[in-house]
Design a protein around this motif. Sequence first.
Motif, PDB file in Angstrom:
ATOM      1  N   THR A  92       0.845  -1.200   0.000  1.00  0.00           N
ATOM      2  CA  THR A  92       0.000   0.000   0.000  1.00  0.00           C
ATOM      3  C   THR A  92       0.879   1.248   0.000  1.00  0.00           C
ATOM      4  OG1 THR A  92      -1.578  -1.235   1.349  1.00  0.00           O
ATOM      5  CG2 THR A  92      -1.926   1.133   1.163  1.00  0.00           C
ATOM      6  N   ALA A 115       2.429   1.654  -3.337  1.00  0.00           N
ATOM      7  CA  ALA A 115       1.425   2.096  -4.305  1.00  0.00           C
ATOM      8  C   ALA A 115       1.160   3.593  -4.169  1.00  0.00           C
ATOM      9  CB  ALA A 115       0.132   1.307  -4.118  1.00  0.00           C
ATOM     10  N   ILE A 116       1.022   4.047  -2.939  1.00  0.00           N
ATOM     11  CA  ILE A 116       0.703   5.454  -2.736  1.00  0.00           C
ATOM     12  C   ILE A 116       1.890   6.342  -3.125  1.00  0.00           C
ATOM     13  CG2 ILE A 116       0.232   7.221  -0.978  1.00  0.00           C
ATOM     14  CD1 ILE A 116      -1.464   5.139   0.485  1.00  0.00           C
ATOM     15  N   ARG A 129       0.778   8.873  -6.215  1.00  0.00           N
ATOM     16  CA  ARG A 129       1.162  10.285  -6.137  1.00  0.00           C
ATOM     17  C   ARG A 129       1.839  10.760  -7.416  1.00  0.00           C
ATOM     18  NH1 ARG A 129       3.106  12.330  -0.375  1.00  0.00           N
ATOM     19  NH2 ARG A 129       2.469  14.261  -1.378  1.00  0.00           N
ATOM     20  N   LEU A 164      -0.506   9.611  13.767  1.00  0.00           N
ATOM     21  CA  LEU A 164      -1.055  10.735  13.021  1.00  0.00           C
ATOM     22  C   LEU A 164      -0.368  12.034  13.449  1.00  0.00           C
ATOM     23  CD1 LEU A 164      -3.272  11.091  10.915  1.00  0.00           C
ATOM     24  CD2 LEU A 164      -4.858  11.643  12.766  1.00  0.00           C
ATOM     25  N   GLY A 195       2.528  12.867  11.275  1.00  0.00           N
ATOM     26  CA  GLY A 195       2.052  13.991  10.472  1.00  0.00           C
ATOM     27  C   GLY A 195       3.080  15.104  10.451  1.00  0.00           C
ATOM     28  N   VAL A 228       5.761  14.116   8.200  1.00  0.00           N
ATOM     29  CA  VAL A 228       5.363  14.236   6.795  1.00  0.00           C
ATOM     30  C   VAL A 228       5.510  15.685   6.361  1.00  0.00           C
ATOM     31  CG1 VAL A 228       3.418  14.117   5.185  1.00  0.00           C
ATOM     32  CG2 VAL A 228       3.805  12.252   6.782  1.00  0.00           C
ATOM     33  N   LEU A 229       5.046  16.566   7.243  1.00  0.00           N
ATOM     34  CA  LEU A 229       5.133  17.992   6.935  1.00  0.00           C
ATOM     35  C   LEU A 229       6.591  18.408   6.763  1.00  0.00           C
ATOM     36  CD1 LEU A 229       2.412  19.495   9.280  1.00  0.00           C
ATOM     37  CD2 LEU A 229       2.313  19.150   6.798  1.00  0.00           C
ATOM     38  N   LEU A 264       3.794  10.050   2.779  1.00  0.00           N
ATOM     39  CA  LEU A 264       2.399   9.840   3.145  1.00  0.00           C
ATOM     40  C   LEU A 264       2.054   8.344   3.131  1.00  0.00           C
ATOM     41  CD1 LEU A 264       0.221  11.770   3.943  1.00  0.00           C
ATOM     42  CD2 LEU A 264      -0.560  11.846   1.577  1.00  0.00           C
ATOM     43  N   VAL A 285       0.427   5.874   6.103  1.00  0.00           N
ATOM     44  CA  VAL A 285      -0.709   4.949   5.960  1.00  0.00           C
ATOM     45  C   VAL A 285      -0.278   3.526   6.350  1.00  0.00           C
ATOM     46  CG1 VAL A 285      -2.327   3.920   4.319  1.00  0.00           C
ATOM     47  CG2 VAL A 285      -1.826   6.364   4.211  1.00  0.00           C
ATOM     48  N   ILE A 337      -0.073   3.159  10.037  1.00  0.00           N
ATOM     49  CA  ILE A 337      -1.395   2.984  10.664  1.00  0.00           C
ATOM     50  C   ILE A 337      -1.866   1.543  10.502  1.00  0.00           C
ATOM     51  CG2 ILE A 337      -3.828   3.654  10.486  1.00  0.00           C
ATOM     52  CD1 ILE A 337      -2.878   6.474   9.878  1.00  0.00           C
TER      53      ILE A 337
END
Lengths: 589, 608
Positions: free
Chosen positions: B54, B57-58, B63, B273, B277, B280-281, B287, B291, B294
Amino acid sequence: MFIKSWLINSRTRHLLTLVPFLKKYRTQITIGIFMVLATNIAAMVAPWVLKRAVDHLYHEISRELLLYYSALVVCASAVEGFFRFQMRRILIGVSRYLEYDLRNHLFAHLQRLTPRFYQQYSTGDILSRASNDLSAVRMVLGPGIMYSVNTVFTTIFTITLLLSISWKLTFLTLLPLFAVTYCVKYFGRSIHQRFESIQRQLGSITTLTQENVSGIRVVKAYNQENAFIERFKQANQDFMHRSLSLVRIWGLFYPLLTLLLGVSAASLLWYGGRQVVQGSITLGDLVAFMSYLAMLTWPTIALGWVINIFERGSASMGRINELLDHQPEVLEGGSKETLARLKGDINIRNLSFSYNGFPVLRNVDLQARAGETIAIVGSTGSGKTTLVNLLCRLYPVERGTIFIDGIDINDIPLSILRKNIGYVPQDTFLFSETVAENIAFGKPESSRLDVENAAHISNIWPEIQHFPRKFETFVGERGITLSGGQKQRIAISRALLVDSPILILDDALSSVDTYTEEQILRKLSGELKNRTALLISHRVSTVKMADQIIVLQEGRVVERGTHDELLSAGGFYADLYQKQLLREELGVE
Amino acid sequence: MTSFHEEEILGKAYDKRLARRLLGYLYPYRRVVLLSVFFLLVVSALQLAGPYLTKVAIDRYIRTGNIQGLNGIALLFLGVLLAQFCFAFAQTYLMNWTGQKIMYDLRVQIFTHIQKLHVGYFDRNPVGRIITRVTTDVDVLNELFTSGVISIFGDIFTLAGIVLIMLWLNWKLALVSFSVIPVLFVASIIFKVKVRDSYRWVRTCVAKMNAFLQENITGMSVVQIFVQEKRKFQQFDERNREHLDANLQSIFYYAVFYPAVNLIGALAIALILWYGGVQVLAGVLTLGSLVAFIQYSERFYKPISDLSEKFNILQTAMASSERIFRLLDTQPAISPPLHPVRLKSLKGKIEFRNVSFAYKEDTPVLRNISFSVAPGEKVAIVGATGSGKSTLINLLCRFYDVQSGEVRIDDTPVTHLDLDQLRQSISIVLQDVFLFSGTIEENIRLWERPIERKQVEDASRWVHADHFVQRLASGYDERVAERGSSLSVGQRQLLAFARALAHDPKILVLDEATSSVDTETELLIQDALEKLMKGRTAVVIAHRLSTIQNCDRILVLHRGQLIEQGSHQDLLKLRGVYYKLFQLQYRDQLASPRLFAPDLRASVGNPG
């Protein structure tokens, strides 16, 4: 509502019996259903938050908002957790209360059924209905109802949300999930069948072992050890094959579920990814979709499971209903004005009785005035026991045939009738309570003095003194194993203690040796003076002091009178007595 | 309530000695086990692929808008799933196959061992306990092999895999999210312990309730006659109520636990998160990795919950194996002779020489008993309860060995005699006739020796069993209900005679039943007995006067000693113990008309 419509479905119709029971808990059930609703609403929050967060992360997001989202996820979960806790506690709890009610109801019902019922159903059978079948019904009431309601809510909510994201994606990913439900239902049933077949085989192995061990002397004496080892191997091989046939399907079941759920996830990644690329949904939508889809996993599994629960539960309910549908043959009856204590005049008029079409008693007449002792003599199967059982109304009695104190026994309340009769049955049954409790069985409030007195009369007192804890010794597995004669004498004490105007002794001294019998009879004669006594025996010595002796043959009274009268009549009884006399003379040297 | 669960005393979860012995059972199947473990590792690895794919893939395709790549990764995902399906099935099957094989081996071993144990063992140990060894305890070990030992590897590997992948993706975020693992562990262990205790309580309640129910169903008419329905209902209600309480408690634990696990899961997601997060920022984390994180964090729960269950499995398995091994280590007290003597033809002479015996030390049952029985002679043993009559039989059949003195058959000590020959030469009929579940024929023939149907029928006819067997719906093929409950006491007696006769013994040992039967059957039994004893050495614990009359000699046992012997008339004249016994136990049989037989009267009539 939908439960009702489901219940009317022919396969599950037996469950309708539960409706009156359910009504008692309608408030709890309503609250419980609301909890399911609340749980589901709260559960929808987290994926939505996730979606927002991911979408924001894709572009730009403040740390504060990120923290806010994180806190929201935890709060939503806490709220959901609270509702889920309540949902389980209330709905599964109600099912346990219902089980409790049902079990009490069943037991109370069993208490009203006559010996005829207990001859029809084996103890094991009744027990299995009261435990296994009741458990299966409980599964319907608890997990069955809870998960079906939950499945409905979750499905409605998630599918609405999924559709709002993308209907094509929804359709594509739900297809494998339908297969999951079908799979669980199909496999569930077949797993259950194979499991039952394994249990049956385990039962055979247990029986084989039990017999081998219980009969070990016979096994050894007849050199059957190797034969038994062979039989045991056979049984175990069979068990192994059955188990492996379960393993084959069981081993397929979970991997198949994982595969189907995986296919759903893979197609989501594939098609959803395309949609993100094409810009018809956002990455956040895709992530949320994943979460919602994951939430549907359990309900789809549960659905298949629940269908089986309902089917199995209904079949079990049917078996329980079969017991509940047996109407008590003997009803309480009678007017309450009857005196609590009867005098004990017994009047039997032209009494006939058939059992399963077989005539057992034919036109029996019998008069006993209060205080008299009536002896009943006759060979096995002549109807002696049936006659006294009818007097206790263990079987339904036709009106106008048996009177006590001039009242038709159908008009005497059952409990009053029986309280006025002390009965020592042919097969002695004692409870696994203490000796004292067994003697005081019919009158638990008796003083210790009364209990000991009763024990004295039946001549069991001296032996009780040798029991490890005397009167407090437990009877049966947890305490002492009694001999047949000891059991009979405790049963006699038990009957004497209720101090009833009528006393029935059905072959009550058969396991007692003659010496003890004589002693007991001597002590009993004092007790019998102010009671009407019915004495069944095949020993002439026991019955000759009776006021009236009745000889039964094939359900008919063939002779009646006092000892002397019957002797001079020169019939069956006289013959019996002559032979006894002759042998007594011969015996004494 | 100790009686219900006396066997649930649990000890250590791991015992080196026991574990080594248990591994011995695994050894013959070691190749299959290794293969199974290998498959299990493959499955665990494949399971970890989903979230990672996953992420790829993302990050790489979605993306960047690479649809071709996305197709590829979806296909790969599908491939992984199929492989996982195949390996998982193969693994489950192999593991259970092994478990079943071991269970079979173990059961047969235990059962075979039980056959070797001597009668005393069965007198000391309740039937239920022995059955538990063969059934439940073995089942527990099966559980140990199938879902215990082997799957521990799987759980540990899965957990380690998740941890490693997360560390590899981003070690800082990984460490942050691991903070929930200990909490999850503690929660699971507490839950498992609580649930186990409450489950035990439930089981005790069920046992109590069922015992009560069974007793009340059996004794229902007594309850009704004594009008105790209300009291018994209250007692039932108490038990039912306790059962309810026990279940409500267990519902409470479940109701608390699942939301708690969810909350811990949500905490993990929130941490990922928030902390992730931020990363990520900052561009440190993709990203897709977020995922994946999680998704991985959602997979903590299963292996941890499984592992916390393993402790229970190990603990019960150790207790079960301890009990099984104790049984297997019980040495048979009666061992077959090392150099068994096989007599060419056994005549049936019996001799007891100065035999003394005690079941328990300090309480001698037989003291210095000596007597001999000539081939073909019939001897009755009489004595009050506890005088040692049954013990005499036990020694003769070598169910027990004497402590001093000797029991001889045909002048050979029974301890030297081939055990099979000894028991083939003796047929015994016990007071309480034991019938096996099977057909009438099987109950007469039994399973070991080849006895023809005709012999079965002849034997039955000779002892008057044929008559009632013929009246059964399927005759000799009729199945006997549980313990022969469908047959009357008298019928069971006759079947036991037929069984003894069909096996055509040289020596007949008989413990006569005391229970009364109807006149007709009584006469049949007397006649059958006479026929059965004809031409054989017979040792009979007699309860019937007629049987005593038919014997050549009477041995009177009193408190473990042989105090009188001789014929009925001689002993009566003696006015000793026999005379008293006769007055108490046998005389009344004269009074009963159904025992009347002219020859009998004559023999008692004029003793002097």
